[in-house]
Design a protein around this motif. Structure first.
Motif, PDB file in Angstrom:
ATOM      1  N   LEU A  29       0.969  -1.352   0.146  1.00 22.94           N
ATOM      2  CA  LEU A  29      -0.030   0.040   0.105  1.00 22.94           C
ATOM      3  C   LEU A  29       0.516   1.485   0.287  1.00 22.94           C
ATOM      4  CD1 LEU A  29      -2.965  -1.305   2.784  1.00 22.94           C
ATOM      5  CD2 LEU A  29      -2.926  -1.329  -0.041  1.00 22.94           C
ATOM      6  N   HIS A  30       2.086   1.008  -0.292  1.00 18.72           N
ATOM      7  CA  HIS A  30       2.720   2.264  -0.444  1.00 18.72           C
ATOM      8  C   HIS A  30       3.455   2.279  -2.010  1.00 18.72           C
ATOM      9  CE1 HIS A  30       5.273   5.541   1.825  1.00 18.72           C
ATOM     10  NE2 HIS A  30       5.239   5.766   0.272  1.00 18.72           N
ATOM     11  N   CYS A  31       3.867   3.032  -3.026  1.00 15.69           N
ATOM     12  CA  CYS A  31       4.615   3.332  -4.124  1.00 15.69           C
ATOM     13  C   CYS A  31       4.654   4.505  -4.434  1.00 15.69           C
ATOM     14  CB  CYS A  31       4.838   1.846  -4.955  1.00 15.69           C
ATOM     15  SG  CYS A  31       3.270   1.681  -5.994  1.00 15.69           S
ATOM     16  N   ASP A  61       1.825   8.249  -5.027  1.00 14.67           N
ATOM     17  CA  ASP A  61       2.217   9.332  -5.494  1.00 14.67           C
ATOM     18  C   ASP A  61       2.628  10.046  -4.580  1.00 14.67           C
ATOM     19  OD1 ASP A  61       4.205   8.389  -8.103  1.00 14.67           O
ATOM     20  OD2 ASP A  61       2.170   8.432  -8.843  1.00 14.67           O
ATOM     21  N   HIS A  62       3.969  11.468  -4.438  1.00 12.48           N
ATOM     22  CA  HIS A  62       3.649  11.878  -3.759  1.00 12.48           C
ATOM     23  C   HIS A  62       2.942  13.520  -3.830  1.00 12.48           C
ATOM     24  CE1 HIS A  62       7.306  11.264  -2.153  1.00 12.48           C
ATOM     25  NE2 HIS A  62       8.022  10.703  -1.931  1.00 12.48           N
ATOM     26  N   ASP A  63       2.020  13.946  -3.124  1.00 10.47           N
ATOM     27  CA  ASP A  63       1.433  15.071  -3.723  1.00 10.47           C
ATOM     28  C   ASP A  63       0.399  15.448  -4.722  1.00 10.47           C
ATOM     29  OD1 ASP A  63       2.482  15.988  -1.169  1.00 10.47           O
ATOM     30  OD2 ASP A  63       4.426  16.560  -1.982  1.00 10.47           O
ATOM     31  N   VAL A  86      -2.912   8.083  -2.414  1.00 11.96           N
ATOM     32  CA  VAL A  86      -1.496   9.211  -1.682  1.00 11.96           C
ATOM     33  C   VAL A  86      -0.469   9.546  -0.527  1.00 11.96           C
ATOM     34  CG1 VAL A  86      -2.885  10.861  -1.654  1.00 11.96           C
ATOM     35  CG2 VAL A  86      -1.371  12.154  -2.940  1.00 11.96           C
ATOM     36  N   GLU A  87       0.796  10.097  -1.072  1.00 12.56           N
ATOM     37  CA  GLU A  87       1.317  10.456   0.004  1.00 12.56           C
ATOM     38  C   GLU A  87       1.674  12.326   0.730  1.00 12.56           C
ATOM     39  OE1 GLU A  87       5.490   8.589  -0.199  1.00 12.56           O
ATOM     40  OE2 GLU A  87       5.752   8.623   2.140  1.00 12.56           O
ATOM     41  N   ILE A  88       1.514  12.854   1.412  1.00 10.34           N
ATOM     42  CA  ILE A  88       1.235  13.694   1.563  1.00 10.34           C
ATOM     43  C   ILE A  88       2.431  14.733   2.021  1.00 10.34           C
ATOM     44  CG2 ILE A  88      -0.245  15.805   2.202  1.00 10.34           C
ATOM     45  CD1 ILE A  88      -2.485  14.131   1.827  1.00 10.34           C
ATOM     46  N   VAL A  97       6.936  15.554   7.137  1.00 10.54           N
ATOM     47  CA  VAL A  97       6.723  13.737   7.882  1.00 10.54           C
ATOM     48  C   VAL A  97       5.698  13.701   6.275  1.00 10.54           C
ATOM     49  CG1 VAL A  97       5.215  13.093   9.538  1.00 10.54           C
ATOM     50  CG2 VAL A  97       6.553  14.682  10.803  1.00 10.54           C
ATOM     51  N   HIS A  98       5.725  11.996   6.427  1.00 10.43           N
ATOM     52  CA  HIS A  98       5.126  12.015   4.615  1.00 10.43           C
ATOM     53  C   HIS A  98       3.416  10.970   6.101  1.00 10.43           C
ATOM     54  CE1 HIS A  98       8.134  12.040   1.644  1.00 10.43           C
ATOM     55  NE2 HIS A  98       7.503  13.489   2.599  1.00 10.43           N
ATOM     56  N   ILE A  99       2.224  11.191   5.434  1.00 10.30           N
ATOM     57  CA  ILE A  99       0.706  10.743   5.930  1.00 10.30           C
ATOM     58  C   ILE A  99       0.490   9.837   4.271  1.00 10.30           C
ATOM     59  CG2 ILE A  99      -1.165  11.299   6.106  1.00 10.30           C
ATOM     60  CD1 ILE A  99       1.291  11.836   8.355  1.00 10.30           C
ATOM     61  N   ALA A 214       3.332   7.864   7.326  1.00 13.45           N
ATOM     62  CA  ALA A 214       4.442   7.114   6.368  1.00 13.45           C
ATOM     63  C   ALA A 214       6.018   6.896   7.734  1.00 13.45           C
ATOM     64  CB  ALA A 214       4.625   7.199   5.532  1.00 13.45           C
ATOM     65  N   HIS A 215       6.178   5.904   7.286  1.00  8.32           N
ATOM     66  CA  HIS A 215       8.064   5.388   8.133  1.00  8.32           C
ATOM     67  C   HIS A 215       7.956   6.072   9.156  1.00  8.32           C
ATOM     68  CE1 HIS A 215       8.248   8.428   5.448  1.00  8.32           C
ATOM     69  NE2 HIS A 215       8.142   8.539   3.650  1.00  8.32           N
ATOM     70  N   PRO A 216       7.425   5.650  10.058  1.00 10.75           N
ATOM     71  CA  PRO A 216       7.914   6.594  11.240  1.00 10.75           C
ATOM     72  C   PRO A 216       8.983   6.445  11.892  1.00 10.75           C
ATOM     73  CG  PRO A 216       5.980   4.235  12.192  1.00 10.75           C
ATOM     74  CD  PRO A 216       6.161   5.019  10.683  1.00 10.75           C
ATOM     75  N   SER A 271       6.145  -1.284   0.567  1.00 11.27           N
ATOM     76  CA  SER A 271       7.222  -1.779  -0.261  1.00 11.27           C
ATOM     77  C   SER A 271       7.776   0.443  -0.319  1.00 11.27           C
ATOM     78  CB  SER A 271       7.407  -1.662  -1.115  1.00 11.27           C
ATOM     79  OG  SER A 271       6.759  -1.232  -2.604  1.00 11.27           O
ATOM     80  N   ASP A 272       6.487   1.308  -0.814  1.00 13.78           N
ATOM     81  CA  ASP A 272       7.692   2.560  -0.886  1.00 13.78           C
ATOM     82  C   ASP A 272       8.246   1.987  -2.228  1.00 13.78           C
ATOM     83  OD1 ASP A 272       7.906   4.844  -0.425  1.00 13.78           O
ATOM     84  OD2 ASP A 272       9.211   5.663   0.757  1.00 13.78           O
ATOM     85  N   PHE A 273       8.056   1.293  -2.962  1.00 13.31           N
ATOM     86  CA  PHE A 273       8.798   0.894  -3.873  1.00 13.31           C
ATOM     87  C   PHE A 273       8.976   2.737  -5.046  1.00 13.31           C
ATOM     88  CE2 PHE A 273       9.063  -0.219  -9.016  1.00 13.31           C
ATOM     89  CZ  PHE A 273      10.645  -1.084  -8.598  1.00 13.31           C
TER      90      PHE A 273
HETATM   91 MN    MN Z   1       7.583   8.794   2.005  1.00 10.50          MN
END
Ligand code: MN
Ligand code: AMP
Ligand code: MN
Ligand code: MN
Length: 301
Positions: A29-31, A61-63, A86-88, A97-99, A214-216, A271-273
């Motif tokens: 749930l993250h790429c 994707d970022h933002d 989406v990664e904010i 910090v990424h949410i 995300a990835h604390p 994964s944050d691939f």
């Molecule tokens: Mn991130």
């Protein structure tokens, strides 16, 4: 039960008896795609996730939500369950910090306006980063060089600068770039104000999404600051944290599993691939969530 989180499905059994059967979920749930700082198109990521046995996949994707329609179409064609994400980028206690937002309505006006607002600062930041790198490295045209790596010029990120510095022979790998440049105190780092936590959570809530820290383990917070992050996030409606992610160590899986239990957060796995040549962890290639956690996909229907 083994370590896998389980979904439960009903099977029609002989004699009209429903039986419960549980099966592991390979959720990723993250790429990232070329719409932000990945190197594959959304449809290529869908194919890769499917080939790696992922059965629940989110593009984050970022933002930017511009890749979600293609990702959804490609996932549908493969029979792969897809979650819009989406990664904010958020500024909290003088750090970024990424949410990750999961299950968002991609056409939510609040979300689209909010993301547009965050993206506007990126270009000036990139110009300032380029100038600082040129001064330190004696290079020229760093902004244009980074831009060549960006699939989406509205989303010029540090990753694109890292790729350009590798191309120029300054470093051998993008990971090395981030240890020598582009991070606080190093050349090429430029302070930036992203969204406030309450703004980001407001957009996610308006878009019916689930908010995930995300990835604390990647932040450089003291224990007190980290506790404040988790408390404020929860008070604003945040529901989940990433426990199993490409950048966590095994001991961090346990640390954040315990914090998830303590705060009553759902747990995510991603994964944050970003790219076949760069990312240590590929799509779908993660250990399972610890069995004592409530998986975030229980909230995503
Ligand atoms: Mn991130
Ligand atoms: P930006 O949004 O422009 O600040 O860029 C952030 C992105 O840079 C992250 O999403 C990662 O893809 C990448 N990044 C940050 N730190 C590192 C690191 N230490 N190693 C590799 N990539 C990193
Ligand atoms: Mn990234
Ligand atoms: Mn990410």
């Amino acid at each position: 039960m083994t370590g896998f989180a389980h979904t439960v499905e009903f099977m029609w059994a002989p004699y009209n008896v429903y039986m419960l059967r549980s099966s592991p979920v390979n959720a990723d749930l993250h790429c990232h795609s070329i719409v932000s700082d990945g190197t594959l198109a959304p449809a290529e990521l869908a194919a890769r996730a499917h080939a790696h046995g992922v059965d629940l996949w989110a593009l984050t994707d970022h933002d930017e939500v511009g890749g979600l329609a293609e990702a959804q179409r490609a996932a549908d064609a493969l029979g792969l369950r897809f979650v819009s994400g989406v990664e904010i980028s958020v500024s909290f206690a003088a750090q970024t910090v990424h949410i990750v937002a999961l299950g968002v309505r991609p056409n939510s006006t609040e979300l689209l306006d909010g993301l547009q607002h965050i993206r506007t600062g990126r270009d000036q930041r990139a110009k300032d980063m380029a100038q600082d790198l040129e001064r330190h490295l004696g290079l020229t045209q760093v902004y244009d060089g980074a831009l060549r790596y960006a699939g989406n010029p509205a989303l010029l990120s540090r990753t694109h600068f890292a790729r350009y510095l590798v191309e120029q022979g300054v470093c051998r790998q993008t990971h090395e770039v981030f240890s020598r440049f582009l991070t606080p105190g190093k050349p090429g780092y430029v302070e930036h104000a992203w969204a406030r936590m309450d703004e980001a959570l407001g957009w996610i809530t308006a878009a019916n999404g689930v908010a995930v820290i995300a990835h604390p383990g990647r932040y450089r917070f003291s224990a007190t600051e980290e506790w404040a992050l988790l408390e404020q996030f929860k008070a604003l409606g945040g529901q989940a944290i990433e426990v199993v992610t490409g950048s966590h160590t095994a001991s961090q899986y346990r640390k954040y599993a315990n914090l998830a239990l303590e705060f009553g957060f759902y747990a995510s796995r991603g994964s944050d691939f970003h790219s076949p040549g760069e990312s240590v962890c590929d799509l779908g290639r993660l250990p399972p969530l610890p069995a004592d956690l409530a998986p975030v996909w229980d909230l995503l229907h």
